[in-house]
Scaffold this motif. Structure first.
Motif, PDB file in Angstrom:
ATOM      1  N   PRO A 159     -75.435 -57.838 -13.333  1.00  0.00           N
ATOM      2  CA  PRO A 159     -76.842 -57.511 -13.054  1.00  0.00           C
ATOM      3  C   PRO A 159     -77.116 -56.019 -13.246  1.00  0.00           C
ATOM      4  O   PRO A 159     -76.249 -55.179 -12.988  1.00  0.00           O
ATOM      5  CB  PRO A 159     -77.010 -57.923 -11.584  1.00  0.00           C
ATOM      6  N   CYS A 166     -79.047 -61.560 -14.206  1.00  0.00           N
ATOM      7  CA  CYS A 166     -77.894 -61.258 -15.053  1.00  0.00           C
ATOM      8  C   CYS A 166     -78.007 -62.047 -16.359  1.00  0.00           C
ATOM      9  O   CYS A 166     -78.311 -63.241 -16.342  1.00  0.00           O
ATOM     10  CB  CYS A 166     -76.595 -61.620 -14.326  1.00  0.00           C
ATOM     11  N   PRO A 189     -85.602 -62.767  -9.636  1.00  0.00           N
ATOM     12  CA  PRO A 189     -84.402 -62.733 -10.488  1.00  0.00           C
ATOM     13  C   PRO A 189     -84.140 -64.007 -11.288  1.00  0.00           C
ATOM     14  O   PRO A 189     -83.860 -63.935 -12.487  1.00  0.00           O
ATOM     15  CB  PRO A 189     -83.272 -62.462  -9.484  1.00  0.00           C
ATOM     16  N   GLU A 193     -84.115 -64.294 -15.395  1.00  0.00           N
ATOM     17  CA  GLU A 193     -83.009 -64.812 -16.192  1.00  0.00           C
ATOM     18  C   GLU A 193     -83.489 -65.881 -17.158  1.00  0.00           C
ATOM     19  O   GLU A 193     -83.151 -65.871 -18.342  1.00  0.00           O
ATOM     20  CB  GLU A 193     -81.933 -65.417 -15.276  1.00  0.00           C
TER      21      GLU A 193
END
Length: 227
Positions: A159, A166, A189, A193
């Protein structure tokens, strides 16, 4: 030092020796004469890495100057990088291996965003961490020491910030390191992604790399490569 490869690689599997022999015969390889080596996953990394090195050197005057050293770069892909490990150890060349997290739903399963992964399809990571848990969660928890073996250091996506999204490949990691450039608006997050993953799936890698190597050069290197 005079080294005999027949002796040094005697314990290397026969099929790996055959691959190395063919690779070194078919390509112009300066590995034996280099000060240091970088093994990269694919075309995008190979094209953009020189620019990343320059950016990092310009931003930190205290860093070792790789641009003044004999650095060889080899594009071999994640499926073959581990075959070079014994050879690199034998010729004692410091090496950075840049590979991909390649998260999958399960071993042998389909690709998925990192937060949904339970395994990696990357042969290099599976070889490096053969004795432990190789789920994305476990891989992201690996320390710097665990990413080093002798003169080798392995690098894979992490990350950009603690608790952040990530990437699973270089391209979506590059996008997550430059969210404004790629108009990734959400701050959640998992959604970031997924969005980066979908954007990366639509690009042509060589065109993507050339654009950001030549035309659009105002970007930040992904954290895993900067480290």
């Amino acid at each position: 030092k005079v080294r005999d490869l027949r002796e040094g690689l005697r314990d290397t599997p026969k099929n790996h020796r055959a691959f190395l022999n063919q690779y070194l015969t078919l390509t112009r390889c300066d590995l034996f004469f280099a000060d240091k080596a970088v093994i990269v996953e694919g075309t995008s990394e190979r094209i953009l890495l020189p620019g990343m090195i320059r950016k990092l050197e310009m931003s930190n005057a205290g860093l070792p100057k790789l641009t003044t050293q004999y650095l060889t770069m080899m594009e071999v892909g994640g499926a073959y990088a581990h075959i070079f490990f014994n050879l690199l150890d034998f010729i004692e060349v410091p090496c950075l291996v840049i590979t991909d997290l390649d998260s999958v739903v399960e071993a042998g399963g389909k690709a998925c965003p990192v937060h949904l992964g339970n395994a990696t399809s990357n042969a290099c990571l599976n070889e490096w961490f053969a004795d432990g848990d190789r789920s994305p969660k476990a891989l992201l928890a690996k320390s710097d020491a665990e990413k080093r073996k002798g003169l080798k250091r392995i690098a894979f996506q992490v990350p950009e910030r603690e608790g952040g999204p990530c990437g699973r490949t270089f391209e979506d990691a590059f996008m997550l390191a430059n969210t404004d450039l790629f108009e990734i608006k959400t701050e959640e997050p998992n959604k970031m992604e997924k969005q980066a993953n979908e954007l990366a799936a639509k690009i042509k890698k060589s065109e993507f790399a050339l654009k950001h190597a030549i035309e659009s050069t105002d970007w930040t290197p992904p954290r895993y490569i900067a480290e």
